[in-house]
Design an enzyme around this catalytic site. Sequence first.
Site, mmCIF file in Angstrom:
data_model
loop_
_atom_site.group_PDB
_atom_site.id
_atom_site.type_symbol
_atom_site.label_atom_id
_atom_site.label_comp_id
_atom_site.label_asym_id
_atom_site.label_seq_id
_atom_site.Cartn_x
_atom_site.Cartn_y
_atom_site.Cartn_z
ATOM 1 C CB SER A 197 8.010 -9.972 2.972
ATOM 2 O OG SER A 197 7.693 -9.055 1.958
ATOM 3 C CG ASP A 287 5.292 -3.124 5.735
ATOM 4 O OD1 ASP A 287 5.398 -2.928 4.511
ATOM 5 O OD2 ASP A 287 5.376 -4.258 6.238
ATOM 6 C CG HIS A 317 8.516 -4.791 4.554
ATOM 7 N ND1 HIS A 317 7.312 -5.441 4.525
ATOM 8 C CD2 HIS A 317 9.372 -5.555 3.833
ATOM 9 C CE1 HIS A 317 7.412 -6.547 3.815
ATOM 10 N NE2 HIS A 317 8.669 -6.649 3.382
#
Length: 359
Positions: A197, A287, A317
């Site tokens: 991320s 996501d 995610h």
Amino acid sequence: MPLPTDLIPPQAVNLAVRAVYALPAPVRRLIAGRQVSRDGQRLAPEAQLLLALMKLENTGLRDERVDLARRRLERGQRLIQGRPVGAGSTRALTVPNGDHPIPARLYTPAGLPSGSPLLVYYHGGGFVLGSIDSHDSLCRELAVTAAVRVLSVGYRLAPEHPFPAAADDALAAYEYAVKNAESFGADPGAVAVGGDSAGGNLAAVVGRTAEPAPAFALLFYPATDLSGHRRSRELFAEGFYLTDPDMTWFSDHYIPQERRTEPNASPLLADDLGGFPPTYLATAGFDPLRDEGEEFAHRLADAGVPVVLRRHEDLIHGFANMGALGGRFAEAVSEAAGALRMGLAMARPAGPSGLDDPA
């Protein structure tokens, strides 16, 4: 000020979560509810069950108070962690960086010979949340499964330290790792970068700017363009852990609007990605960041960079930090660790460019 859920010890909730995941599959499906499908994809039962449990725990990512959001994330990680993977040894380090020394943790698997590769890892959390501790289990798993040393980096967080503090720390930590690799027992010519991320964003920034370039890049659902939205940001705006409002909250804390097109904030927008290292990039089907991560992989391939793009179309995610729950989560982390191990073994000889596409 305690959170309402703080009244329940995380160890107790962890045991309850693990008990739920140990139930027979038909019972788990009943708890999770009717299977979710979107964009031609079906959400994995393990992911759907976790989302249902998250609603009970109130584990949203953002809060009016950043300190509460950070505590909630750390607690959330304790709720789903399993028995710690034996990583051999761990050692706390401090990376010198002018007036901003950077805390780090070195993981060394038992029996790993000198001259083995080293992964410099940047945790996720939207540049605002997360820590070395929140990603301890993942770093242990990568170290053992990929047979690499892992240097986990505690870069500065926003809003106390806005852009470009995190990117500066990420580059400083990589340069320190290369310079000191031999003292860690690692090969200075086999230092990789990785992250999830926001950490994937930082790994991409380092991969694009560092000299010497990393030997390999391991990117889990990276944020690659903070300046715009893509279709997946709308498709999965709510209900799948990371939300569109979360991303807005993170970006607003991290960087002013007028700087979001800079390549060290949005590496997807860089003019040239030709010097980027060989890469394994994993995205999740459900996501908001899916499309920008995959677009980055395609840009790497167009630049002649060897890259494998892997979409786990049934996951959400954050799956890299959910491996302790087993099933598809564990499979995805194991696959990434295998790709890291193979990629580092093959990184120094020249390899063919191209793209293994999820479609």
